[in-house]
Design an enzyme around this catalytic site. Structure first.
Site, PDB file in Angstrom:
ATOM      1  N   HIS A  84       1.135  -1.007   0.141  1.00 15.71           N
ATOM      2  CA  HIS A  84      -0.602  -0.549  -0.062  1.00 15.71           C
ATOM      3  C   HIS A  84       0.753   1.051   0.293  1.00 15.71           C
ATOM      4  CE1 HIS A  84      -3.903  -2.425   2.237  1.00 15.71           C
ATOM      5  NE2 HIS A  84      -3.083  -2.768   1.100  1.00 15.71           N
TER       6      HIS A  84
ATOM      7  N   GLU B  20       0.857   3.501   1.621  1.00 14.10           N
ATOM      8  CA  GLU B  20       1.504   4.872   3.131  1.00 14.10           C
ATOM      9  C   GLU B  20       2.666   3.857   3.507  1.00 14.10           C
ATOM     10  OE1 GLU B  20      -2.598   3.917   4.182  1.00 14.10           O
ATOM     11  OE2 GLU B  20      -1.203   3.392   2.758  1.00 14.10           O
TER      12      GLU B  20
ATOM     13  N   CYS C  91      -5.601   1.823   6.661  1.00 14.57           N
ATOM     14  CA  CYS C  91      -6.387   0.650   6.745  1.00 14.57           C
ATOM     15  C   CYS C  91      -6.191  -0.210   8.307  1.00 14.57           C
ATOM     16  CB  CYS C  91      -6.247  -0.612   5.597  1.00 14.57           C
ATOM     17  SG  CYS C  91      -4.708  -1.409   5.409  1.00 14.57           S
TER      18      CYS C  91
ATOM     19  N   CYS D  40      -1.901  -1.208   8.080  1.00 13.26           N
ATOM     20  CA  CYS D  40      -1.319   0.112   7.705  1.00 13.26           C
ATOM     21  C   CYS D  40      -0.961   0.765   8.763  1.00 13.26           C
ATOM     22  CB  CYS D  40      -1.406   0.440   6.362  1.00 13.26           C
ATOM     23  SG  CYS D  40      -1.495   0.527   4.594  1.00 13.26           S
TER      24      CYS D  40
ATOM     25  N   TRP E   3     -17.768   8.896 -38.296  1.00  7.23           N
ATOM     26  CA  TRP E   3     -17.169   8.757 -37.024  1.00  7.23           C
ATOM     27  C   TRP E   3     -18.656  10.258 -36.817  1.00  7.23           C
ATOM     28  CZ3 TRP E   3     -16.179   4.320 -34.130  1.00  7.23           C
ATOM     29  CH2 TRP E   3     -14.626   4.298 -34.126  1.00  7.23           C
TER      30      TRP E   3
ATOM     31  N   GLY F 148     -26.280   0.265 -27.127  1.00  4.94           N
ATOM     32  CA  GLY F 148     -27.209   1.121 -28.476  1.00  4.94           C
ATOM     33  C   GLY F 148     -28.468   2.281 -26.817  1.00  4.94           C
TER      34      GLY F 148
END
Length: 469
Positions: free
Chosen positions: A129, A131, A154, A163, A249, A379
């Protein structure tokens, strides 16, 4: 949450060259005010050169992309906090499209004199992570300093220890977090642990930006369902094709390039079988300049088995297999042919009234597979069904400077439509920007609007898998 056998779990998609790019091979940029990581932390005795490079690379800053000049802000603490949090947010953005189902998180460490000594970001689920990376880079220099982090640290065990343990052990005296972790497993517990350890904690600096950055994660972790983002492109008179069906397009090159950046970010791109039959799209990520891309999971809604196995959906190389979402109406031999062509075949519930794929059940399956966001490029019929089922949280609509006319020319939304203005879906936090020659309107679908207001979201439960790595 465990990696899924389907191949859609954390880390299932590698870069195009097949590498994992664990540390990103990036370099730390010296801020203009002279703060630098150089001299801030000396590697431990006996550490190999490769290990030292890994720690350095953990900061993961692309040269020139993290540009926060703290020297230029006003000297007030709030302004300084905001500037360093901006840097942490910029770090977090380096991993866009790479961390799902985990959040994007960046962290910055200052020593007790206010000098930058460590920074990092979470690269992928299953890896350290932010930290921990930033504190490892800072080392002993973090003692008495400040940690800036874009999400509450966490406090629970996943594939790595909490953490908050590393933050407390580092000796920092102050933690500034942009937002509370919405995961029910955390939800303020990390902040409480830090305060119990005598650390000064401030929450809410750049909270709005942090919430927007992790919009898919926040929705997923609190509902167990992926965030739905409907994207469409239309002319000034509201058409998505001519009366003859020609649509490539409508939007310009710049708008189409932006859509590929969105595909790089979102977990899923979803269309209906009609789009496959009409346009035969690849549904891959093709970024400008040939930059490496991460393909979203291509999901095609086909209730009865219309998609042919020679469609480019099957023949185009992609980093993750496509999914055909169908019902029991689809013949078994068609499902078998799709599977032989390399697709995952999901038989989901059908809507009782129409026999079509129940999109709410599909969203449940997507959430169970750890997929946190869906870019709907379908669509008008599928788009309307997703809106009516309460599965669309954000709208991204391009308007091109073209006029088609034609009463029978298709429009972005099909379905039964509404009879009363009060039943309209309404957008909030609307932003308007120009992308090349096109105009992009984006906004959040306001909760409690639409013809089925008050009936959406039933049966959702929290996923509870925040930052599990």
């Amino acid at each position: 949450m465990q990696d899924k056998e389907r191949g859609f779990g954390p880390g299932a998609g590698k870069d195009d060259d097949g590498s994992e790019d664990i540390h990103g091979s990036k370099h730390v940029r010296r801020p203009e005010n002279g703060h630098s990581l150089e001299g801030g932390h000396s590697p431990a005795h006996g550490q190999s050169q490769e290990d030292r490079h890994a720690v350095d690379d953990a900061a993961g800053v692309l040269s020139g992309e993290v540009d926060v000049d703290v020297a230029r802000v006003d000297p007030g603490q709030a302004d300084v906090d905001a500037a360093w949090m901006d840097r942490a947010l910029a770090l977090a953005r380096q991993a866009l499209g790479q961390t799902s189902p985990n959040p994007l998180v960046g962290a910055v460490v200052l020593d007790e004199t206010g000098r930058l000594v460590g920074e990092g970001y979470h690269h992928r689920a299953g890896e350290p992570h932010a930290e921990r990376l930033a504190l490892a880079q800072a080392g002993a220099a973090a003692q008495g300093g400040t940690l800036y982090v874009t999400l509450e640290p966490c406090s629970h065990y996943g594939r790595t220890p909490p953490c908050v343990d590393a933050v407390i052990a580092s000796g920092v005296r102050r933690v500034v977090a942009a937002m509370v972790d919405p995961n029910p497993l955390v939800a303020g517990r990390g902040i409480a642990r830090l305060r119990q350890a005598g650390i000064d904690v401030q929450v809410g600096v750049r909270e709005e930006q942090a919430q927007r950055l992790n919009e898919p994660f926040v929705h997923y972790i609190t509902t167990g369902r992926p965030l739905g983002v409907w994207k469409a492109a239309m002319t000034l008179d509201g058409k998505i094709a001519t009366v003859a069906g020609e649509s490539r397009w409508i939007s310009g090159e710049a708008a189409r390039a932006l859509v590929h950046e969105w595909r790089q970010t979102y977990d899923v791109v979803l269309v209906g079988s009609g789009t496959i039959l009409r346009d035969d799209p690849q549904l891959t990520t093709r970024r400008a300049g040939g930059r490496p891309g991460r393909d979203p999971v291509a999901v095609v809604v086909d209730s009865s088995g219309r998609v042919p196995v020679n469609a480019r959906l099957f023949t185009t190389p992609r980093t993750r297999p496509p999914v055909l979402a169908t019902t029991e109406r689809c013949p078994q031999f068609v499902r078998d042919a799709w599977a032989r062509a390399g697709a995952q075949v999901w038989v989901v519930a059908a809507e009782p009234a129409t026999g079509r794929v129940d999109l709410a059940d599909l969203w449940r399956r997507l959430g169970e597979a750890g997929l946190t966001s869906v870019l709907i490029e379908s669509g008008g019929e599928v788009a309307y069904s997703a809106l009516a089922a309460g599965l669309v949280q954000r709208v991204n609509l391009f308007i091109a400077p073209l006029l088609f006319g034609g009463a029978s020319a298709p429009t972005p939304l099909g379905g039964t439509g509404i009879r009363r203005l009060s039943d309209a879906w309404r957008l909030t936090s609307v932003e308007v920007s120009q992308i090349g020659d096109d105009v992009l309107i984006t906004g959040r679908v306001r909760s409690g609007t639409g013809p089925n207001a008050g009936q959406k979201g039933k049966g959702s439960e929290a996923a509870g898998c925040s930052r599990e790595s």
